[in-house]
Each structure stands twice: as C-alpha cells, then as structure tokens.
Design a protein around this motif. Structure first.
Motif, PDB file in Angstrom:
ATOM      1  N   MET A   1       0.885  -1.412   0.142  1.00 41.36           N
ATOM      2  CA  MET A   1      -0.006  -0.001   0.224  1.00 41.36           C
ATOM      3  C   MET A   1       0.661   1.640  -0.349  1.00 41.36           C
ATOM      4  N   GLN A   2       2.045   1.550   0.865  1.00 40.10           N
ATOM      5  CA  GLN A   2       3.050   2.259   0.293  1.00 40.10           C
ATOM      6  C   GLN A   2       3.364   2.413  -0.469  1.00 40.10           C
ATOM      7  N   ALA A   3       3.558   1.157  -1.515  1.00 42.04           N
ATOM      8  CA  ALA A   3       3.939   1.259  -2.701  1.00 42.04           C
ATOM      9  C   ALA A   3       3.640   2.257  -3.438  1.00 42.04           C
ATOM     10  N   ILE A   4       2.269   1.413  -3.808  1.00 41.16           N
ATOM     11  CA  ILE A   4       0.711   2.785  -4.448  1.00 41.16           C
ATOM     12  C   ILE A   4       2.021   4.183  -4.075  1.00 41.16           C
ATOM     13  N   TRP A   5       1.559   4.579  -2.842  1.00 42.18           N
ATOM     14  CA  TRP A   5       1.711   5.884  -2.426  1.00 42.18           C
ATOM     15  C   TRP A   5       3.096   6.310  -3.195  1.00 42.18           C
ATOM     16  N   LYS A   6       3.861   5.773  -2.931  1.00 38.72           N
ATOM     17  CA  LYS A   6       5.408   6.044  -2.923  1.00 38.72           C
ATOM     18  C   LYS A   6       5.290   6.480  -5.029  1.00 38.72           C
ATOM     19  N   SER A   7       4.747   5.349  -5.434  1.00 39.65           N
ATOM     20  CA  SER A   7       4.726   5.821  -7.405  1.00 39.65           C
ATOM     21  C   SER A   7       4.269   6.570  -7.852  1.00 39.65           C
ATOM     22  N   MET A   8       3.218   7.673  -6.726  1.00 39.71           N
ATOM     23  CA  MET A   8       2.217   8.374  -6.774  1.00 39.71           C
ATOM     24  C   MET A   8       3.284   9.902  -6.682  1.00 39.71           C
ATOM     25  N   HIS A   9       4.193   9.926  -5.767  1.00 40.60           N
ATOM     26  CA  HIS A   9       5.003  11.130  -5.205  1.00 40.60           C
ATOM     27  C   HIS A   9       6.123  10.879  -6.284  1.00 40.60           C
ATOM     28  N   LYS A  10       6.783   9.415  -6.664  1.00 45.45           N
ATOM     29  CA  LYS A  10       7.494   9.199  -8.110  1.00 45.45           C
ATOM     30  C   LYS A  10       7.536  10.523  -8.380  1.00 45.45           C
TER      31      LYS A  10
END
Length: 467
Positions: free
Chosen positions: A160-169
């Motif tokens: 779930m954090q990976a999705i958020w990090k993808s958004m930030h990236k």
C-alpha cells in the motif's frame, strides 16, 4: 390517568417504561447495524477480499500538495491499474450510492485537467492481479485531501505504501509542476515573454546574475562533483525602479529545466510558510526560488536589532542553511533596503553567497531604456535622446518609462484628444520637456517638499502632527 402515564394499544404504561423501551429499541437497532456492515464496507470487502477481512492505509495532504496528489493518483491508476467501477457513498447511516464528484486541477497557467475528487475506485493491479479500493475525499476542517487504500488483509502495508510512493515519484519526475513556473501557493504563474536581454543592466551586474544564477543552475551537478555546495543564495540590492523585479521575472525564462517558485511578501504571513515553500523547492529540485522584497517578509523588516527578533528571521536562516540541506535549490532575493537585513542573513556564505548591487542606469543605460520605450509609441523624428539621457541623471528605469508615458499624456492633452476621435498622437520634444519638468517636480515632492507645500499658513501645530 396520571401525567407520567402513557396510553398504548396494550394498555396504560408509565413514562419511565416508555423510555426504557426506547432505549432498548435504539440498542437493538445499533446492534443490528454493527452486525451488518454499511454498503460501502460490504462492497469493498466483496471486491478486494471476496467478503473477507480488509486492511487499509490512510494518508492526507494539505493544499497544494493534496491537489497535486489527486493528479498523481489519476496518472498512476491509468498506468498501473484496470478500473472496474467508480462509486461514491452517502454519509452513514444511509450509505446509498451517490454520484462521484470531480475537480478541475491546473496543469499550466492556462490549462486544467478534470480528476476524480470524491469517489471510491475499484481497481485491479495489472501486474499482480491484486484488487484495491482507493478512496479520495476532502477534510474541510483541515483544508486537506485524504486518500484511503484498501485491500485484502494479508500484511499488505508495504504494497500500500508502494502505491503512495509511486504517486510521489510521478509527481516529482513526470508531473506538470516539475520544471514549471509556480507561485508560492503552488498555482502556475503566467510567464512574461521577456529575457535578460530585454533588461538594461550594467555589465558587471549582468555578469554577476548570469554567473551566480544561470551558469550555476546549468552546472549544478558538475559544480558539486568536487564537494562544492549544490545550493546558492543571491541578493539583488538597490533602489526601487532599477529593474530588480524585471530581472527576477526574466530569470523565470532562464531557468532551463529547473522549477521556479515566485514568492512575494504577501505569500509569507506566518511561521511555517517559508518552511513549506522550501520543502516544495527541495521536492521539485533543481529549483529557482525568487523572493521579492525580502525586507518586507511577514509585513516587517528582517532587522533583528530593530524588531527585537523578527518572527520569520530565525525560520529564514534555518531554511537557507540549517538542518535540512537545500540540495539543488538557488535562492534569488531582492531588497530596496539592504541596511534593514540582519548580518547573519546577508554576511554568511551558504545563505547569501553573492550580493549584487543594482543601481540606477548610467547615461548609456538611460539612452537604451529611452530608445526601447520610445519604440512602443509614436514619436516625432529628431528627438534628442542623448540630451534627455543627460537631463535624467539619477533616474531609475521606472522613472524613464514614466517619462515617455507622461510625454504621451502631455501630447494627448495638448491635442485635446478623445478616445472616440481618430487622432494620431505624436510625441514632440516639447512634450518630453514638459513631462521631464513634471517628473522632476514630483521627485522633489516625494523627497519631502510636499510637506512645505501643504503646510497651512500660521499653523504652528502642523510640524508636530506631521514630523
């Protein structure tokens, strides 16, 4: 029948019994509602976990970051997910389906993109096949947007954090704000079609600006390979009207691939504003941060001695050279009053690395400014620009532009023009002479002579009131 008794189809009962029945009824309904999840929870559990248990991950961001993350979520979902359905649910206890809400998000100074705002998206990850429910909405009390990611409960916190990090990236590498011209509030600014070539500057000033700002921005990585700092601070100091603002706006067009953030004194009103701006600058680096009227930040001068500790001075010192490194951030600040700035700010490499004096133009510069401005007007042949330049010693660029504008107004007055009439207005030498005399008179009044002119005769209290 006593007043505390109630008549019912089953006979007369007392009021206390009625209250007990109402309480039992409420508790029974609540128990049923607890056992039967609301519509939103049931549909999410059925989709992501086949009716099983669901785990969730929550994030919120205030504006403008929250608005940008809505844009990032749209991009990541389009790239990495298949959308099965989009729903929105009414507030409990009804939980009925209601239409999703969209929002217009700026992607440039003149273009917007419509994104989902209040909605729950049921999506399937293209690579893994994992199903998710992703909800976005607004928290009006905090002026923030929140994002809820829900999937089957099997320790998916990292994913779930990976999705958020993808958004930030995506936001910091591919979004429209990366490399954009922004204001302090995160909105896009309209960029003037001007360059440094359009600004009349002394050779030494032009070299100082291009070297410390443009050359540094283009060579940050090379400059820092040998251990040099990859941030820089430049102060443009000089009287009003000498071109500091025009230079700052021209620099936006010379930023290359860097992001620019334009800050005025109105943008900084309370502690935390500067910290937020530099956090945004670091995130979108390389970044050019332009701060107009540094001495007016927060509505007061940055003078520690006069202000008994300016509320924003410590914060500004910290964001320029503190615990967090401003990697690939160049600060360009301007001031009309360098004498009001604290020495810890301006005499400390790492905060302000170069101070560039921007003075009124010399005779050559005045000729250039007058010639450039006259091209925008109808001027009779034979105007002696050289003589005008000599007569305007000490004039700033703004004074010279005002001289030409006032000369045209003088010509309109002389010709008794009306906008309805098709009269060609041509500025003559006499118009320039009259306008020059008026501007010099205005400058004298601005220097203090106006107080003598408006002094009431015989009023001894005037000096006390206006001194």
């Amino acid at each position: 029948m006593e007043s505390d008794e109630v008549e019912t189809p089953f006979g007369i009962i007392d009021e206390q019994t009625v209250k007990a029945i109402e309480k039992w009824r409420h508790e029974a309904v609540q128990e049923v509602m607890d056992e039967v999840p609301p519509l939103r929870a049931r549909e999410i559990a059925d989709f992501v976990a086949e009716g099983g248990r669901v785990s969730s991950f929550y994030r919120s961001r205030r504006k403008p970051m929250g608005t940008w993350m809505l844009l990032a979520l749209d991009a990541v979902i389009e790239r990495d997910f298949e959308v099965s359905a989009v729903e929105r649910y009414a507030e409990p206890p009804s939980s009925a389906h209601i239409p999703p809400v969209t929002q217009s998000v700026p992607v440039s100074a003149s273009e917007n993109k419509t994104v989902l705002f209040q909605a729950t998206r049921f999506v399937t990850e293209k690579k893994s096949g994992r199903k998710w429910a992703i909800t976005t909405d607004e928290d009006p009390y905090c002026d923030a947007y929140y994002f809820i990611f829900e999937t089957a409960e099997d320790d998916e916190e990292v994913k779930m954090q990976a999705i958020w990090k993808s958004m930030h990236k995506w936001l910091v590498n591919e979004s429209p704000i990366k490399g954009g011209a922004l204001r302090a509030n995160g909105s896009f600014m309209s960029v003037d079609n001007i360059s440094l070539d359009d600004v009349v500057l002394a050779d030494a000033v032009r070299k100082g600006i291009t070297k410390n700002i443009c050359t540094f921005l283009k060579n940050i990585e090379t400059f820092t390979k040998n251990g040099n700092k990859n941030s820089r601070g430049v102060l443009l100091a000089g009287p009003p009207g000498c071109g500091k603002t025009l230079t700052s706006r021209a620099l936006v067009n010379h930023r290359g691939d860097a992001t620019s953030i334009y800050v005025t004194s109105d943008d900084i009103r309370e502690p935390g504003d500067l910290t937020g701006i530099y956090s945004m600058a670091r995130m979108l680096s390389p970044t050019l941060v332009i701060i107009e009227d540094l001495d007016c930040l927060g509505g007061a001068g940055m003078d520690r001695k006069q202000r008994s500790g300016h509320p924003l001075l410590g914060e500004f010192l910290e964001v320029l050279c503190g615990s967090t490194t401003n990697s690939q951030v160049v600060t360009v600040a301007s001031t009309n009053h360098p004498n009001l700035l604290d020495e810890a700010l301006i005499n400390r490499p790492g905060r302000i690395d170069a101070i560039i004096p921007v003075s009124p133009p010399d005779a050559h510069g005045r000729r250039l400014i007058l010639r450039m401005e006259m091209k925008q007007h109808e001027v009779e042949e034979g105007i002696d620009i050289g003589t005008l330049a000599k007569k305007t010693e000490g004039f700033t660029g703004s004074h010279l532009v005002g001289l030409v504008n006032n000369a045209e107004l003088e010509a309109m007055h002389r010709l008794d023009c009306d906008s309805k009439d098709d009269v060609k207005v041509v500025i003559t030498q006499a118009d320039f002479d009259a306008a020059l005399a008026e501007i010099k008179e205005t400058r004298e009044r601005a220097g203090g002579s106006i107080m003598e002119e408006i002094r009431p005769s015989g009023d001894s209290s005037f000096a006390e009131l206006y001194s």
